[in-house]
Design a protein around this motif. Structure first.
Motif, PDB file in Angstrom:
ATOM      1  N   CYS A 385       9.990  24.735  -2.840  1.00 42.92           N
ATOM      2  CA  CYS A 385       9.001  24.466  -1.805  1.00 42.92           C
ATOM      3  C   CYS A 385       9.627  24.743  -0.447  1.00 42.92           C
ATOM      4  CB  CYS A 385       8.492  23.032  -1.876  1.00 42.92           C
ATOM      5  SG  CYS A 385       9.775  21.803  -1.518  1.00 42.92           S
ATOM      6  N   GLN A 386       8.802  24.761   0.566  1.00 43.87           N
ATOM      7  CA  GLN A 386       9.264  24.864   1.941  1.00 43.87           C
ATOM      8  C   GLN A 386       8.947  23.556   2.659  1.00 43.87           C
ATOM      9  OE1 GLN A 386       7.127  28.584   2.920  1.00 43.87           O
ATOM     10  NE2 GLN A 386       9.144  29.410   3.489  1.00 43.87           N
ATOM     11  N   VAL A 387       9.909  23.075   3.485  1.00 41.97           N
ATOM     12  CA  VAL A 387       9.742  21.819   4.223  1.00 41.97           C
ATOM     13  C   VAL A 387      10.122  22.066   5.677  1.00 41.97           C
ATOM     14  CG1 VAL A 387      10.390  19.393   4.408  1.00 41.97           C
ATOM     15  CG2 VAL A 387      10.325  20.496   2.161  1.00 41.97           C
ATOM     16  N   SER A 388       9.306  21.565   6.583  1.00 39.96           N
ATOM     17  CA  SER A 388       9.597  21.727   8.013  1.00 39.96           C
ATOM     18  C   SER A 388       9.282  20.433   8.755  1.00 39.96           C
ATOM     19  CB  SER A 388       8.783  22.887   8.594  1.00 39.96           C
ATOM     20  OG  SER A 388       7.384  22.615   8.482  1.00 39.96           O
ATOM     21  N   ASP A 389      10.002  20.216   9.872  1.00 41.19           N
ATOM     22  CA  ASP A 389       9.748  19.074  10.757  1.00 41.19           C
ATOM     23  C   ASP A 389      10.137  19.503  12.162  1.00 41.19           C
ATOM     24  OD1 ASP A 389       9.310  15.831  10.546  1.00 41.19           O
ATOM     25  OD2 ASP A 389      10.638  16.396  12.199  1.00 41.19           O
ATOM     26  N   GLU A 390       9.177  19.630  13.028  1.00 38.89           N
ATOM     27  CA  GLU A 390       9.414  20.233  14.332  1.00 38.89           C
ATOM     28  C   GLU A 390      10.200  19.344  15.286  1.00 38.89           C
ATOM     29  OE1 GLU A 390       5.715  21.378  15.965  1.00 38.89           O
ATOM     30  OE2 GLU A 390       5.280  22.906  14.437  1.00 38.89           O
ATOM     31  N   LEU A 391      10.120  18.009  15.121  1.00 41.32           N
ATOM     32  CA  LEU A 391      10.709  17.122  16.131  1.00 41.32           C
ATOM     33  C   LEU A 391      12.117  16.672  15.755  1.00 41.32           C
ATOM     34  CD1 LEU A 391       9.945  16.085  18.855  1.00 41.32           C
ATOM     35  CD2 LEU A 391       8.965  14.048  17.795  1.00 41.32           C
ATOM     36  N   SER A 392      12.217  15.867  14.728  1.00 36.89           N
ATOM     37  CA  SER A 392      13.535  15.311  14.403  1.00 36.89           C
ATOM     38  C   SER A 392      14.289  16.115  13.361  1.00 36.89           C
ATOM     39  CB  SER A 392      13.394  13.863  13.915  1.00 36.89           C
ATOM     40  OG  SER A 392      12.605  13.807  12.739  1.00 36.89           O
ATOM     41  N   GLY A 393      13.590  17.003  12.635  1.00 39.32           N
ATOM     42  CA  GLY A 393      14.259  17.804  11.624  1.00 39.32           C
ATOM     43  C   GLY A 393      14.287  17.121  10.271  1.00 39.32           C
ATOM     44  N   VAL A 394      14.497  17.937   9.239  1.00 36.61           N
ATOM     45  CA  VAL A 394      14.488  17.439   7.866  1.00 36.61           C
ATOM     46  C   VAL A 394      15.834  16.796   7.543  1.00 36.61           C
ATOM     47  CG1 VAL A 394      14.227  18.056   5.441  1.00 36.61           C
ATOM     48  CG2 VAL A 394      12.842  19.217   7.185  1.00 36.61           C
ATOM     49  N   ARG A 395      15.772  15.582   7.021  1.00 36.08           N
ATOM     50  CA  ARG A 395      17.003  14.901   6.617  1.00 36.08           C
ATOM     51  C   ARG A 395      17.309  15.129   5.145  1.00 36.08           C
ATOM     52  NH1 ARG A 395      17.084   8.685   7.677  1.00 36.08           N
ATOM     53  NH2 ARG A 395      15.993   8.561   5.667  1.00 36.08           N
ATOM     54  N   GLU A 396      16.276  15.011   4.265  1.00 35.82           N
ATOM     55  CA  GLU A 396      16.516  15.204   2.842  1.00 35.82           C
ATOM     56  C   GLU A 396      15.209  15.536   2.140  1.00 35.82           C
ATOM     57  OE1 GLU A 396      18.130  11.510   1.501  1.00 35.82           O
ATOM     58  OE2 GLU A 396      16.164  10.561   1.281  1.00 35.82           O
ATOM     59  N   VAL A 397      15.347  16.287   1.034  1.00 37.75           N
ATOM     60  CA  VAL A 397      14.208  16.625   0.175  1.00 37.75           C
ATOM     61  C   VAL A 397      14.641  16.330  -1.255  1.00 37.75           C
ATOM     62  CG1 VAL A 397      12.606  18.409  -0.590  1.00 37.75           C
ATOM     63  CG2 VAL A 397      13.444  18.414   1.774  1.00 37.75           C
ATOM     64  N   LYS A 398      13.789  15.597  -1.994  1.00 35.88           N
ATOM     65  CA  LYS A 398      14.135  15.231  -3.363  1.00 35.88           C
ATOM     66  C   LYS A 398      12.965  15.510  -4.298  1.00 35.88           C
ATOM     67  CE  LYS A 398      17.545  11.688  -2.207  1.00 35.88           C
ATOM     68  NZ  LYS A 398      17.934  10.258  -2.339  1.00 35.88           N
ATOM     69  N   LEU A 399      13.326  15.912  -5.514  1.00 41.52           N
ATOM     70  CA  LEU A 399      12.370  16.162  -6.588  1.00 41.52           C
ATOM     71  C   LEU A 399      12.424  14.989  -7.557  1.00 41.52           C
ATOM     72  CD1 LEU A 399      10.548  17.989  -8.429  1.00 41.52           C
ATOM     73  CD2 LEU A 399      12.695  18.945  -9.330  1.00 41.52           C
ATOM     74  N   TYR A 400      11.261  14.490  -7.954  1.00 38.95           N
ATOM     75  CA  TYR A 400      11.182  13.399  -8.920  1.00 38.95           C
ATOM     76  C   TYR A 400      10.368  13.888 -10.123  1.00 38.95           C
ATOM     77  CZ  TYR A 400      12.798  10.448  -5.111  1.00 38.95           C
ATOM     78  OH  TYR A 400      13.536   9.901  -4.088  1.00 38.95           O
ATOM     79  N   TYR A 401      10.869  13.657 -11.345  1.00 40.49           N
ATOM     80  CA  TYR A 401      10.125  14.077 -12.532  1.00 40.49           C
ATOM     81  C   TYR A 401      10.162  12.977 -13.587  1.00 40.49           C
ATOM     82  CZ  TYR A 401      14.541  15.161 -14.942  1.00 40.49           C
ATOM     83  OH  TYR A 401      15.775  15.083 -15.535  1.00 40.49           O
ATOM     84  N   SER A 402       9.135  13.016 -14.461  1.00 37.30           N
ATOM     85  CA  SER A 402       9.020  12.030 -15.536  1.00 37.30           C
ATOM     86  C   SER A 402       8.592  12.747 -16.805  1.00 37.30           C
ATOM     87  CB  SER A 402       7.991  10.959 -15.174  1.00 37.30           C
ATOM     88  OG  SER A 402       7.768  10.083 -16.272  1.00 37.30           O
ATOM     89  N   THR A 403       9.190  12.381 -17.937  1.00 42.85           N
ATOM     90  CA  THR A 403       8.823  12.957 -19.239  1.00 42.85           C
ATOM     91  C   THR A 403       8.168  11.919 -20.139  1.00 42.85           C
ATOM     92  OG1 THR A 403      11.021  12.469 -20.108  1.00 42.85           O
ATOM     93  CG2 THR A 403      10.697  14.653 -19.115  1.00 42.85           C
ATOM     94  N   ASN A 404       7.866  10.743 -19.561  1.00 45.22           N
ATOM     95  CA  ASN A 404       7.258   9.687 -20.377  1.00 45.22           C
ATOM     96  C   ASN A 404       5.980   9.155 -19.743  1.00 45.22           C
ATOM     97  OD1 ASN A 404       8.283   8.306 -18.246  1.00 45.22           O
ATOM     98  ND2 ASN A 404       9.871   7.214 -19.414  1.00 45.22           N
ATOM     99  N   GLY A 405       5.259  10.059 -19.121  1.00 46.28           N
ATOM    100  CA  GLY A 405       3.968   9.670 -18.568  1.00 46.28           C
ATOM    101  C   GLY A 405       4.054   8.841 -17.304  1.00 46.28           C
ATOM    102  N   GLY A 406       5.178   8.893 -16.605  1.00 44.43           N
ATOM    103  CA  GLY A 406       5.326   8.164 -15.342  1.00 44.43           C
ATOM    104  C   GLY A 406       5.910   6.782 -15.483  1.00 44.43           C
ATOM    105  N   SER A 407       6.354   6.419 -16.694  1.00 42.89           N
ATOM    106  CA  SER A 407       6.975   5.095 -16.860  1.00 42.89           C
ATOM    107  C   SER A 407       8.294   5.009 -16.110  1.00 42.89           C
ATOM    108  CB  SER A 407       7.199   4.798 -18.350  1.00 42.89           C
ATOM    109  OG  SER A 407       5.963   4.719 -19.023  1.00 42.89           O
TER     110      SER A 407
END
Length: 503
Positions: A385-407
């Motif tokens: 993905c692309q992430v932008s922040d014009e003022l303070s800038g991007v600190r971190e980007v994280k991906l979250y995934y689940s293989t059990n239906g979101g448990s």
């Protein structure tokens, strides 16, 4: 004509000077008593009163006159005193030939002396040393004090031209008790348990007392060095930081020395160390509430207080923790601030800095979220993905995934590569349904999270080929088995063992 001839008792005698001697008559004979009396003080209109048998009689008034001065007298003529304690008081008096107090027609200069090399006459009621006095015209005596520190018996003498000198004997009880010295530690000082911390400006005061001969001198030394005479308050600004021992004692005028006393102090002349001050430079955050933090350490007496000043206005003390901190509300824009750190003996360190506050309430923007269209077993699934922040800038980007239906969700840090943030989901079993989303946080703490997306893991081409190949091989094997002819076997009669021999 009215004599009571049968009275044989005694009468009391008094006079208006209070010095008559004797004060009781002898026994009366034929109602009379005749005897000599002495009045030991000059006076005018003196009367003698007699009382007895319930009756009182009084003489005519008369004057008691002394003769011309003939000698001097010191009274008491014998006394005892403690060494170092002023004896008050002695009378130096003029006497006539009959030992009556008398006066002189002019001021009389009297010289005073003692056989003690340490003794001295003093002006009455003071500590002023004198070697002579003046008996004023019309007066018969003058008062003086005497002081001595030498034990033993001494002779005091009062002399004047043309008169017999007067003497007195004094027994001086020697002083065998040494003085007592106390040390007072002024400010700044700090006591922790049994340890006393001081600074280079701390004043030490020594006070000595001696109830007998008096204090002669007080001495002190540092760390077992040479002795110095104490005169006034002391500071030890030249000492290095650390532990030191101050010794002190006093001597009295009789030569008694006090045993050395000691005081151990810890010198602390080093101010606290200031580090890790924040904020500085550019501060971009979600609100106008700014938290100031600073690390302050002191290896000596310890930190007493850390004070914060912002834009020239005192904000008071900061709160102690792993770091010192304080939160206040400020407007956007440039600000200056300073720190004043004080330790427990008032050593002070300062630090100053500046920063620019920008308020950022807008979250980052996430765009171009992409995943493989046909993720398959045996391969990791890459999300970009692309992430932008014009003022303070991007600190971190994280991906979250689940293989059990979101448990439960697994977190993956996405890295920036070629303008895209990339994160990978490890290989999953075929037909596994994977839910995922991306969360981005800017440097002001604003967050943005995508909606949850779902992908299903498929079977890769090589696996299809492998399955087909296996099916074909199995089919061929079955065909071959079916085409193989049945095997033919010749008949053979059974064999039996030979019969046993006849018996």
């Amino acid at each position: 004509n009215n004599i009571k001839t049968d009275y044989t008792g005694t009468n009391s005698l008094t006079d208006t000077t209070g010095t008559i001697n004797p004060t009781i008559t002898g026994a009366f004979v034929n109602g009379k008593w005749t005897g000599m009396v002495t009045i030991n003080r000059i006076g005018r209109n003196v009367k003698i009163t007699t009382s007895g048998a319930g009756k009182t009689g009084e003489s005519n008034a008369f004057d008691v006159k002394a003769g011309p001065p003939a000698k001097l007298a010191i009274t008491p003529s014998s006394f005892t005193m403690a060494a170092g304690v002023t004896y008050s008081y002695l009378n130096i008096s003029l006497r006539d030939a009959n030992n009556f107090e008398t006066t002189h027609t002019s001021n009389l200069i009297v010289s005073l002396s003692t056989t003690s090399p340490d003794g001295e006459f003093r002006e009455f009621g003071t500590t002023n040393r004198i070697t002579g006095v003046v008996i004023p015209t019309g007066s018969s005596f003058v008062k003086v004090d005497y002081y001595d520190i030498r034990g033993g018996t001494q002779t005091l003498t009062a002399s004047a031209t043309g008169l017999t000198s007067g003497t007195a004997t004094v027994t001086v009880i020697p002083d065998t008790t040494p003085p007592v010295t106390t040390m007072t530690v002024g400010s700044p000082k700090y006591t922790s348990g049994t340890t006393t911390y001081v600074s280079g400006s701390t004043v030490f005061t020594l006070s000595a007392s001696d109830d007998a001969s008096g204090v002669e001198e007080t001495k002190y030394r540092v760390d077992g060095g040479s002795w110095s005479t104490y005169t006034a308050g002391l500071t030890f600004s030249t000492l290095l930081d650390g532990s030191h021992t101050i010794g002190y004692y006093s001597s009295d005028k009789s030569g008694n020395n006090e045993a050395e006393k000691t005081l151990t102090i810890v010198m602390d002349k080093t101010p606290p160390a200031i580090s890790s001050a924040s904020p500085t430079g550019s501060l971009i955050q979600r609100s106008t509430s700014v938290t100031f933090t600073v690390r302050v350490e002191d290896s000596g007496s310890g930190v007493k207080e850390v004070r914060l000043t912002v834009d020239g206005i005192s904000q008071g003390s900061m709160t102690a923790g792993s770091d010192y901190f304080k939160t206040i509300s400020l407007s956007e824009g440039s600000h200056t601030w300073s720190i004043e750190a004080v330790d427990n003996v008032d050593n002070t360190a300062t630090w100053s800095g500046s920063f620019t506050l920008t308020v950022d309430t807008a979250p980052p923007t996430i765009s171009g979220l992409s995943a493989p269209s046909n993720p398959v077993f045996g391969e990791s699934t890459t999300i970009t993905c692309q992430v932008s922040d014009e003022l303070s800038g991007v600190r971190e980007v994280k991906l979250y995934y689940s293989t059990n239906g979101g448990s439960s969700w697994t977190e993956v840090v996405m890295n920036l590569q070629g303008g895209f943030y990339t994160g990978s989901i490890p290989s999953q079993m075929p037909f596994t349904s994977i839910q995922y989303y991306v969360k981005a946080v800017d440097n002001a703490g604003n967050e943005h999270q995508t909606a949850i997306s779902t992908i299903t893991i498929g079977i890769p081409t090589w696996l299809y080929i492998a399955v087909v190949a296996i099916i074909i091989i199995v089919a061929i094997a079955l065909v071959l088995i079916r085409r193989k002819p049945a095997s033919q076997t010749a008949y053979a009669p059974p064999s039996y063992p030979p019969p046993p021999p006849p018996r």
